[in-house]
Design an enzyme around this catalytic site. Sequence first.
Site, PDB file in Angstrom:
ATOM      1  CB  SER A 151      -0.928   0.006   1.217  1.00 23.12           C
ATOM      2  OG  SER A 151      -0.148  -0.018   2.398  1.00 23.12           O
ATOM      3  N   GLY A 152       2.175   1.116   0.076  1.00 24.39           N
ATOM      4  CA  GLY A 152       3.054   2.285   0.151  1.00 24.39           C
ATOM      5  C   GLY A 152       3.417   2.857  -1.206  1.00 24.39           C
ATOM      6  CB  VAL A 162       7.799   0.937  -4.009  1.00 24.76           C
ATOM      7  CG1 VAL A 162       8.270   0.038  -5.149  1.00 24.76           C
ATOM      8  CG2 VAL A 162       8.883   1.962  -3.676  1.00 24.76           C
ATOM      9  CE1 TYR A 169      14.797   0.378   6.530  1.00 29.27           C
ATOM     10  CE2 TYR A 169      16.733   1.344   5.486  1.00 29.27           C
ATOM     11  CZ  TYR A 169      15.440   0.845   5.395  1.00 29.27           C
ATOM     12  OH  TYR A 169      14.809   0.798   4.182  1.00 29.27           O
ATOM     13  CG  ASP A 221      24.283  21.600   3.087  1.00 32.22           C
ATOM     14  OD1 ASP A 221      23.105  21.992   3.012  1.00 32.22           O
ATOM     15  OD2 ASP A 221      25.233  22.191   2.549  1.00 32.22           O
TER      16      ASP A 221
END
Length: 318
Positions: free
Chosen positions: A14-15, A17, A140, A274
């Site tokens: 459902s995201g 991608v 992650y 940055d």
Amino acid sequence: MGSEKKIILVTGGSGLVGQAIKQAKQQDPRENETFIFLSSKDGDLKDPAATQRIFERYKPTHVIHLAAMVGGLFNNMKHNLDFLRNNILINDNVLQNSYKLGVKKVVSCLSTCIFPDQTTYPIDETMIHNGPPHSSNFGYSYAKRLIDVQNHAYHQQHGCHFTAVIPTNVFGAYDNFNLEDGHVIPGLIHKAYIAKKEGKPLVVYGSGKPLRQFIYSIDLAKLFLFVLREYEEIDPIILSVDESSEVSIGEVAQIVADAFQLEHGIVLDSTKADGQYKKTASNKKLRGYLPDFQFMPLKDAIERTVQWFNLNYNIARK
């Protein structure tokens, strides 16, 4: 292989991608392919029993594995253990059930943020394990790197055809437009939406000089289908626009401001940090397979995403 029936289970369907794959498969349909798009409502992939039930229910022949616990920089820094454990559980359950049920092919989704922090550029597929990832999201990153390790181990021990893709910065409809936790383009789009409403300029954090490669979700989805249908290697493949398409954050912000027709343009807030100056990835391997693939120009892709956000503001993740 062409005509045999394929049942393709898409985890995390459902995201950003997953929704793009839904669209891409309609543009290039195959009669023998049935897609099943899972969302978190279908069951908790961290739970082995729940994952087994899903696999036994749908009996997939192929899996596109997109599901992951993801978050922005701040969230990652505070919860590295959670990101490590939860993603290891999800990936292990998906790959082990794929093996147990005789799934013919699994294509998992990695990320360019898993590469070593200290590296040479451009990054290529051989460099994944060459050093520790950036400390901010090491949980992650290591969980995602382990998918590549598992793919090779399942292949070596059981002959499984499990592989992975490594996209650069993806954006498009159904993205996460959260101002705190979203990525560059969706974050800028949401900020520009507010700036337009308030009659103010778009404020861009940092100098605007860092360079990035952005890939439109529909282009990425088309490449996912190529990998699913044609790519035979176990080693992963980077899915990215050409190095020459690298663009500065300032240029991207200007395209977003133009798409909203902001009267007051953009303002750079150079008091803000940055982040990494560049993370250039090589798509040489991809170009070896698809020398003529045409990516949508960034301006057109951002305009389409802005249009989607304007039309779907109420349902967009933010």
